[in-house]
Scaffold this motif. Structure first.
Motif, mmCIF file in Angstrom:
data_model
loop_
_atom_site.group_PDB
_atom_site.id
_atom_site.type_symbol
_atom_site.label_atom_id
_atom_site.label_comp_id
_atom_site.label_asym_id
_atom_site.label_seq_id
_atom_site.Cartn_x
_atom_site.Cartn_y
_atom_site.Cartn_z
ATOM 1 N N LEU A 136 -1.302 -4.685 -5.712
ATOM 2 C CA LEU A 136 -1.869 -4.472 -4.376
ATOM 3 C C LEU A 136 -2.666 -5.697 -3.934
ATOM 4 O O LEU A 136 -2.607 -6.100 -2.760
ATOM 5 N N MET B 141 0.828 -1.206 0.000
ATOM 6 C CA MET B 141 0.000 0.000 0.000
ATOM 7 C C MET B 141 0.861 1.254 0.000
ATOM 8 O O MET B 141 0.604 2.204 -0.747
ATOM 9 N N ILE C 230 -5.227 5.159 -4.363
ATOM 10 C CA ILE C 230 -5.258 3.699 -4.373
ATOM 11 C C ILE C 230 -6.712 3.237 -4.406
ATOM 12 O O ILE C 230 -7.549 3.742 -3.647
#
Length: 362
Positions: free
Chosen positions: A281, A10, A145
């Motif tokens: 991710l 992350m 993200i």
């Protein structure tokens, strides 16, 4: 190390410019922790150096490597990940014998220091080749993200399967040496079986990775899960001789060792058409699930061996103190295919509902 992966992935997705510093910093922490552990004389010091700092350093090295691989490889990404996992297994072939020889000849402190020096010599040149496919923007603002994959049932079913498979994956390699002694095999059998397990994992990772590039993720995961469960039930549980144990570690190492290489095929299926989702991710989150399974596996395996302590007098695996653990390993191997099993249940259920509707309409 695995539990740190979701946080590391992350952070490095949000701040891509930090990736170039992770390799050198991770190597520095790794070498410092190994060197410090050579002078540790308490359990607490070993936990801090080899348990915490070493894991932190390794995760900092591993994270950018995985992120760069996700950028560089598209059509043969499964094979690329298979090569990565195969490299890990290849090192495991020689290390039990190398460390055993070093410990016997030079002692603990010299062995740890020599491994720290070797880590610098072997790893430093490779850091020069670690680079992104596209240089990150000079804009220092954090990159957004996308976590929308957390709403996907497919992601959670795959994560459940990985956690369950990880509960039993390390049990054979952890207890192979002591199990070999229990059934009367020679002391050299333990290291030999561990080496064969790692050796079989090399082609297992490569082939499972290549299969993931050609067929659906569900099929590859089922092959890996059933292929690793059958040797547990039919060979380890019924073993009496070294020949049976050799067959077990070869087949189990091949199929179970290739399980991680099946994930790359599933990443794109979870992502679908959503271009805002970064598959790296998702990979980091799956690694975290593997870490969770590994952490729980330690006390679980100990409890299972203790539960089987009263059973003795027969060399068959099921009738030794390791019987409950053998059964657990086989069951968790099968349930590694939780995602394909869940998907198959949904398909069967939808067909059943459709058939009922057609009958009702008729």
């Amino acid at each position: 190390m695995y539990l740190l992966m979701p946080l590391a992935f992350m952070a490095l997705n949000r701040y891509p410019r930090l990736r170039r510093w992770c390799g050198p910093l991770g190597l520095l922490i790794t070498v410092a922790s190994l060197t410090a552990s050579a002078f540790a004389n308490t359990i607490g010091a070993l936990i801090v150096t080899q348990g915490v700092l070493y894991a932190l350093g390794c995760s900092l090295i591993f994270s950018p490597i995985s992120l760069y691989m996700d950028e560089w490889f598209v059509e043969r990404k499964g094979f690329a990940y298979g090569v990565m996992w195969a490299g890990k297994s290849a090192v495991g072939v020689a290390m039990p014998f190398l460390f055993s020889a070093l410990l016997q000849r030079f002692g603990l402190r010299s062995t740890l220091i020599s491994w720290a020096v070797a880590s610098v010599v072997l790893t430093s040149p490779t850091l020069l080749f670690l680079k992104p496919r596209v240089e990150p923007s000079r804009d220092s603002r954090p990159r957004p993200i996308c976590f929308s994959f957390l709403k996907s049932a497919s992601f959670w079913m795959l994560q459940i399967g990985i956690i369950i498979q990880s509960l039993g994956y390390l049990m054979p390699s952890t207890y192979l040496a002591s199990y070999a002694a229990t059934i009367g095999l020679s002391t050299v059998s333990g290291p030999l079986l561990l080496a064969l397990f790692s050796l079989a994992s090399v082609p297992g990772s490569l082939i499972h990775g290549m299969l993931g590039d050609r067929v659906s993720a569900s099929k590859v995961i089922v092959v890996s899960s059933l292929g690793s469960a059958l040797p547990v039930f039919l060979l380890w549980g019924l073993s009496r001789h070294i020949s049976t144990m050799v067959l077990f570690v070869v087949f189990y190492g091949f199929f179970a060792g290739g399980f991680s290489a099946t994930w790359s095929a599933a990443l794109q299926e979870i992502k679908g058409d959503n271009t805002s989702i970064d598959t790296s991710l998702i990979f980091g989150m799956l690694l975290g699930g593997r870490g969770l399974g590994f952490v729980v596996a330690g006390p679980l395996s100990g409890a299972l061996v203790s539960a089987g302590g009263a059973i003795s007098g027969n060399a068959l695996g099921y009738a030794t103190q390791y019987g409950p653990m053998i059964l657990c390993t086989g069951i968790t191997a099968i349930l590694g295919a939780w995602a394909p099993l869940w998907k198959a249940t949904k398909i069967v259920g939808s067909r059943g509902v459709g058939a009922c509707m057609r009958v009702t309409a008729a």
